[in-house]
Design an enzyme around this catalytic site. Sequence first.
Site, short mmCIF file in Angstrom:
data_model
loop_
_atom_site.label_atom_id
_atom_site.label_comp_id
_atom_site.label_asym_id
_atom_site.label_seq_id
_atom_site.Cartn_x
_atom_site.Cartn_y
_atom_site.Cartn_z
N TYR A 50 69.03 41.59 16.80
CA TYR A 50 67.99 40.91 17.58
C TYR A 50 68.57 40.43 18.90
O TYR A 50 69.68 39.89 18.93
CB TYR A 50 67.48 39.69 16.80
N GLU A 52 66.38 38.91 21.81
CA GLU A 52 65.33 38.46 22.74
C GLU A 52 65.96 37.86 23.99
O GLU A 52 66.96 37.13 23.91
CB GLU A 52 64.45 37.40 22.09
N ASP A 196 52.12 54.79 37.61
CA ASP A 196 52.53 55.14 36.24
C ASP A 196 53.01 56.58 36.30
O ASP A 196 52.20 57.51 36.37
CB ASP A 196 51.32 54.97 35.31
N THR A 222 57.23 56.29 30.80
CA THR A 222 57.83 56.50 29.49
C THR A 222 59.20 57.11 29.74
O THR A 222 59.51 57.54 30.85
CB THR A 222 56.99 57.47 28.63
N LYS A 225 59.20 62.00 28.14
CA LYS A 225 58.46 63.21 28.53
C LYS A 225 59.39 64.08 29.37
O LYS A 225 60.37 64.61 28.84
CB LYS A 225 57.17 62.81 29.24
N ARG A 231 61.79 58.10 22.66
CA ARG A 231 60.44 57.57 22.81
C ARG A 231 60.54 56.11 23.27
O ARG A 231 61.21 55.30 22.62
CB ARG A 231 59.75 57.65 21.45
N1 DSN Z 1 50.02 60.56 24.82
C1 DSN Z 1 50.51 60.72 26.18
C2 DSN Z 1 50.29 62.09 26.69
O1 DSN Z 1 50.24 63.01 25.90
O2 DSN Z 1 50.19 62.28 27.89
C3 DSN Z 1 49.94 59.71 27.07
O3 DSN Z 1 50.05 58.48 26.48
#
Ligand code: DSN
Length: 410
Positions: A50, A52, A196, A222, A225, A231
């Site tokens: 932990y 925080e 974003d 994120t 990707k 993730r």
């Molecule tokens: N689920 C993501 C995507 O496939 O683009 C977006 O949150």
Amino acid sequence: MSIETNDPELFQPMSAECLRQQEDLELIASENYVSADVLEALGSVLTNKYAEGLPGKRYYGGCQHVDVVEDIARNRALALFAGSEGVNVQPHSGAQANAAVYLAALKAGDTILGLDLSNGGHLTHGSPANSSGKLYRAVHYKVNDEGRIDLDQVRDIARRERPRLLMTGASAYPRHWDWAAFRSIADEVGAVLVADIAHVAGLVAAGLHPTPFGHCDYVTTTTHKTLRGPRGGMAFARADLMKGLNSAVFPGTQGGPLMHVIAAKAVAFREALAPAFTTYQAQVLTNAQAMATRLTERGFRLVSGGTDNHLMLIDLSDAPYSGKDAEAVLGSVGITVNKNTVPNEKRSPFVTSGIRVGTPAMTTRGLTAVDAARVADLFADALEQRDDAERLADVRAEVHALCGRHPVPA
Ligand code: DSN
């Protein structure tokens, strides 16, 4: 001792998923394959801790080592994105990163302006189904008849609606973003500007997509990707906004950070800082161009007529089958895609009139432009001959053979 021997019930679907990832061709634009080092960090004992707070300012003892880990992740994230000033690497996802930015920048009921969900936007950009559309007053811009963002339309809506926050970025938009133009609109109406870049972060880091840094007040992403990490999410802000952003992440919207995931983010950022990552991103773009060209030759209509990035959106409005049908047919031959709404969508989000495809995952397993064009042919063959079981079996065999020649690296 292992999951295989201790918990065969769980081991079975886990190993089946491992096989699926090896055997099938992944065209979901938001998915990728992480390295063995990223997996090692994710499976480490850092999950036991932990922590925080932030490095040097924690609410628990024993954080001396995870402090170093988080500092490494923060420093590498800042090195990866030229012009970034501050970052919080604790958001558990892109949705959490966006929620934290909203909490930092807005009061309940304030107006946000973002891209409409069925035009390529994201749930967290003000959908009524998401907290961003429940806590704030959300209004949206759309793409024009050519499938492109129309800055005159955005400016007109901004002048009329006076948003407190102007959201940019998308989950299904195949073209570049003009962040300098959005900055001028935000300045004119006194809005905070947010990007974003969950989808294009890897391309931005490699210098192969315009960067929002230097234009936007906050940037969220994120990490899994095009960035090819674990993730998770992260949020950047101008230096003077970092204190508020950090409080909005914790205690504002999250509890303890996932230190094993933060270590895995640090691994991925080191990998993304290496020259090979730029080569990889360039190949992602080359493969996307090859697929877009061949799909168009085979008669598919791509929203906006093509792509500038790693993904394309195929409009099936005039096809005798839905996005849901196409997803099922392609799944049956080992090509994994997601159905997706398209501009002027007439069907429900569970059915849709589109398919979104992307090249990040296939490129990680080493496919080149020649392969990408062949994948487009297999995609087209499967849909055109969807009632011919023999042809579908042939396509499936070719997909599996292609994947067999290009194993998933980790
Ligand atoms: N689920 C993501 C995507 O496939 O683009 C977006 O949150």
